[in-house]
Design an enzyme around this catalytic site. Structure first.
Site, PDB file in Angstrom:
ATOM      1  CB  THR A 183      -0.314 -77.916  31.396  1.00 25.38           C
ATOM      2  OG1 THR A 183      -0.450 -78.797  32.503  1.00 25.38           O
ATOM      3  CG2 THR A 183       0.971 -77.170  31.503  1.00 25.38           C
ATOM      4  CD  GLU A 328       4.666 -78.031  31.450  1.00 30.39           C
ATOM      5  OE1 GLU A 328       4.465 -77.627  30.283  1.00 30.39           O
ATOM      6  OE2 GLU A 328       4.021 -78.964  31.957  1.00 30.39           O
ATOM      7  CE  LYS A 428       8.612 -99.390  22.322  1.00 28.39           C
ATOM      8  NZ  LYS A 428       9.100 -99.435  23.643  1.00 28.39           N
ATOM      9  CD1 TRP A 433       8.582 -96.592  20.203  1.00 21.41           C
ATOM     10  CD2 TRP A 433      10.041 -94.912  20.401  1.00 21.41           C
ATOM     11  NE1 TRP A 433       8.857 -96.432  21.538  1.00 21.41           N
ATOM     12  CE2 TRP A 433       9.748 -95.413  21.688  1.00 21.41           C
ATOM     13  CE3 TRP A 433      10.925 -93.848  20.285  1.00 21.41           C
ATOM     14  CZ2 TRP A 433      10.319 -94.883  22.847  1.00 21.41           C
ATOM     15  CZ3 TRP A 433      11.491 -93.317  21.434  1.00 21.41           C
ATOM     16  CH2 TRP A 433      11.195 -93.838  22.701  1.00 21.41           C
TER      17      TRP A 433
HETATM   18  P1  ADP Z   1      -1.030 -78.806  25.907  1.00 19.92           P
HETATM   19  O1  ADP Z   1      -0.998 -78.964  24.410  1.00 19.92           O
HETATM   20  O2  ADP Z   1      -0.966 -80.106  26.644  1.00 19.92           O
HETATM   21  O3  ADP Z   1      -2.046 -77.837  26.383  1.00 19.92           O
HETATM   22  P2  ADP Z   1       1.295 -77.188  25.629  1.00 19.92           P
HETATM   23  O4  ADP Z   1       0.595 -76.140  24.894  1.00 19.92           O
HETATM   24  O5  ADP Z   1       2.274 -76.806  26.641  1.00 19.92           O
HETATM   25  O6  ADP Z   1       0.307 -78.129  26.364  1.00 19.92           O
HETATM   26  O7  ADP Z   1       1.880 -78.157  24.557  1.00 19.92           O
HETATM   27  C1  ADP Z   1       3.200 -78.525  24.499  1.00 19.92           C
HETATM   28  C2  ADP Z   1       3.366 -79.708  23.614  1.00 19.92           C
HETATM   29  O8  ADP Z   1       2.907 -79.448  22.285  1.00 19.92           O
HETATM   30  C3  ADP Z   1       4.792 -80.142  23.440  1.00 19.92           C
HETATM   31  O9  ADP Z   1       5.231 -80.904  24.536  1.00 19.92           O
HETATM   32  C4  ADP Z   1       4.712 -80.946  22.149  1.00 19.92           C
HETATM   33  O10 ADP Z   1       4.243 -82.250  22.368  1.00 19.92           O
HETATM   34  C5  ADP Z   1       3.676 -80.208  21.352  1.00 19.92           C
HETATM   35  N1  ADP Z   1       4.317 -79.302  20.381  1.00 19.92           N
HETATM   36  C6  ADP Z   1       4.523 -78.002  20.506  1.00 19.92           C
HETATM   37  N2  ADP Z   1       5.097 -77.491  19.393  1.00 19.92           N
HETATM   38  C7  ADP Z   1       5.272 -78.521  18.539  1.00 19.92           C
HETATM   39  C8  ADP Z   1       5.822 -78.664  17.223  1.00 19.92           C
HETATM   40  N3  ADP Z   1       6.268 -77.626  16.532  1.00 19.92           N
HETATM   41  N4  ADP Z   1       5.854 -79.899  16.679  1.00 19.92           N
HETATM   42  C9  ADP Z   1       5.387 -80.961  17.353  1.00 19.92           C
HETATM   43  N5  ADP Z   1       4.834 -80.899  18.584  1.00 19.92           N
HETATM   44  C10 ADP Z   1       4.778 -79.697  19.175  1.00 19.92           C
END
Ligand code: ADP
Length: 527
Positions: A183, A328, A428, A433
């Site tokens: 990640t 994950e 915040k 929020w």
């Molecule tokens: P990173 O972006 O840190 O590389 P990931 O690709 O695993 O890691 O991203 C996952 C994160 O992306 C989620 O925990 C969430 O915060 C965000 N995310 C994924 N899909 C959506 C969505 N449809 N709407 C809002 N946030 C999203």
């Protein structure tokens, strides 16, 4: 008492074995980074993947060894996935958009032995080689003539040419590791998610359900979502499982390139992040064009603004499914299939089969699923990580086996999930929020906005207040007041941004999402 059924471990080689045998002539189309489009059938991919397996075995790659790929979506990358996983080695996908320092860290952390890469990535490979002594061989997706000077590499085509296809695939436990994806994070903080054959197998099948991706053999699937990140949302398993024609676009993901590929190949289904869909939409609007075959897209990885969903559904009659997930989770967690094209699907949807969700407060107690109360989103499931690679001792699950996603969400009585923020992006204000996602969505609906992002800025009275950052469409000009007037009535009064800033371009991270970390750093850096 065990059931009396045949043992049939759920290993990933079965997807391509199936496609090669029963959909052998169904096309896999690739646009190479060098330009030309190539096409072959699943039978060819199957044969060549097995030849690659032989090459890997003869190199000395064995069960559980890590083999890295550094490549955009292509038929050869697909062969590499199956060639590596088929023999029980672990396919470690590297994101070419990551800084070389981070790539070197994860290559060394994973102890990758062989690296398969696109010719386009040769400059990265050159730099990586000096930092990663553990890499025993670099293979470039090329023939001899295409090998660039200055890189000590083997040409993929010569490496697999003439090899036997007779090699053992499968035959190991379905719990064996199959894929590794780190990640994003700062150097030293990357965490490796280690998928198993079983988890990817089940995720691949669950992703095919009608209300999830729901495509079939009659579809033409364009995988925009990269194979180097989060399993390409399972598409490289799901497409061969049903024998769908599979289109792989290489590195060019701008609106014009995608539109051309969609039209020439008759694409009906595609999946990608919202910024890609924004890019295509702007191209369509500018050129006054309409996709003629595309029926359904899935947008995930970041919140899809309502204006984007409406434009595709109402103007072009293309169904938009909004999905949420994370690396994950293999990665799909929820998907929202809209009831009709007049209804925008701004919520992230319901849990797919195989995924369980709950919301908790700061103390870990469950909060009500009333559609109003936000909480920390926790998940459990058949394709959810239970630890990070080589950090197994650091527990990531609570006593009940739940994994905290780091997202803040609400869930309503019908099970509909709405992500309001990432915990680290939450604003915040006066103890309450504010959802940056909701303000971004509202601002992105302004006809002059190309992209919008909201971050918290320190405030003496309220603690934090929202700051709206806008990237305007090419050739547009605007004022802060114009945007504030536009937001009036679209968001709660007390959510109104404290300030609006226009920037030439909002930074995108390595996976094409708005990079708030970079954005904040740029804003706090003294001018
Ligand atoms: P990173 O972006 O840190 O590389 P990931 O690709 O695993 O890691 O991203 C996952 C994160 O992306 C989620 O925990 C969430 O915060 C965000 N995310 C994924 N899909 C959506 C969505 N449809 N709407 C809002 N946030 C999203």
């Amino acid at each position: 008492m065990p059931g009396l059924m045949q043992p049939w471990p759920l290993t990933l080689d079965r997807f391509l074995e199936h496609a090669g045998r029963w959909h052998g002539s169904t096309e896999v189309v690739s646009r190479s980074n060098e330009g030309p489009v190539t096409r072959c059938g699943y039978a060819d991919i199957h044969r060549r993947a097995r030849q690659l397996s032989r090459a890997l075995l003869e190199h000395g790659i064995a069960l559980e060894d890590r083999v890295a790929t550094l490549a955009f979506n292509s038929a050869r990358h697909l062969e590499a996935w199956y060639g590596i996983m088929g023999i029980g080695a672990v396919c470690h996908t590297l994101n070419p958009r990551l800084p070389v320092g981070q790539l070197a860290y994860i290559v060394n952390h994973a102890a990758d032995r062989v690296l398969l890469a696109d010719v386009l990535c040769a400059p990265i490979v050159r730099e990586l080689s000096s930092h990663c002594p553990g890499i025993e061989r670099v293979v470039l997706f090329a023939d001899e003539a295409q090998l660039p000077a200055g890189v000590a590499a083997t040409a993929y085509e010569s490496w697999i040419a003439g090899r036997s296809t007779d090699c053992p695939w499968g035959g190991f436990s379905e719990e064996t590791a199959a894929g590794l994806c780190y990640t994003s994070g700062t150097t030293g903080d990357q965490k490796g998610v280690l998928y198993s054959h079983r988890s990817n197998f089940l995720h691949g099948l669950c992703s095919l359900m009608p209300d999830v991706l729901g495509f079939s053999r009659r579809d033409v699937v364009l995988a925009i979502v990269p194979m180097f990140h989060a399993n390409a949302w399972g598409l490289a398993f799901a497409a061969p499982a049903v024998g769908a024609k599979f289109v792989l676009p290489g590195a060019k993901l701008d609106g014009a390139s995608l539109f051309e590929l969609m039209e020439t190949e008759g694409v009906t289904f595609s999946a990608g992040v919202p910024t890609v869909w924004q890019g295509l939409l702007q191209f369509l609007e500018r050129e006054q064009l309409r996709p003629t075959t595309l029926k359904r897209i899935v947008s995930g990885g970041a919140a899809a603004p309502e204006a984007l969903i409406r434009a595709y559904q109402e103007k072009y009659g293309i169904e938009v499914r909004h999905g949420w997930g994370m690396t994950e989770m293999s990665p799909i967690g929820t998907v929202n299939a809209p009831p009709d094209l007049a209804t925008p699907t701004t919520e992230q949807g319901r849990a797919i089969f195989g995924v369980d969700l709950r919301l908790t407060d700061d103390e870990g107690a469950e909060v009500p699923q009333d559609g109003r109360t936000p909480g920390h989103l926790n998940v459990r499931g058949a394709a959810v990580a239970c630890a990070y690679f080589r950090r197994e001792a650091d527990g990531i699950l609570d006593a009940g086996g739940w994994f905290d996603t780091g997202d803040i969400a609400t869930i309503d009585g019908s099970g509909m999930l709405r992500i309001t923020d990432r915990a680290k992006d939450v604003i915040k204000s006066g103890g309450e929020w504010i959802s940056s996602i909701d303000i971004e969505n509202a601002a992105a609906a302004h006809p002059k906005a190309a992209l919008a992002a909201v971050v918290g800025m320190p405030h003496p009275k309220w603690g934090e207040r929202p700051l709206l950052i806008v990237q305007l469409k090419v050739g547009q000009s605007s004022t802060a007041q114009e945007f504030l007037d536009f937001l009036e009535g679209r968001i709660a009064r007390w959510w109104m941004p404290e300030a609006v800033q226009f920037v030439a371009s909002i930074p995108l991270g390595a996976t094409g999402k708005i990079d708030k970390k970079q954005l904040r750093a740029a804003l706090t850096r003294p001018a």
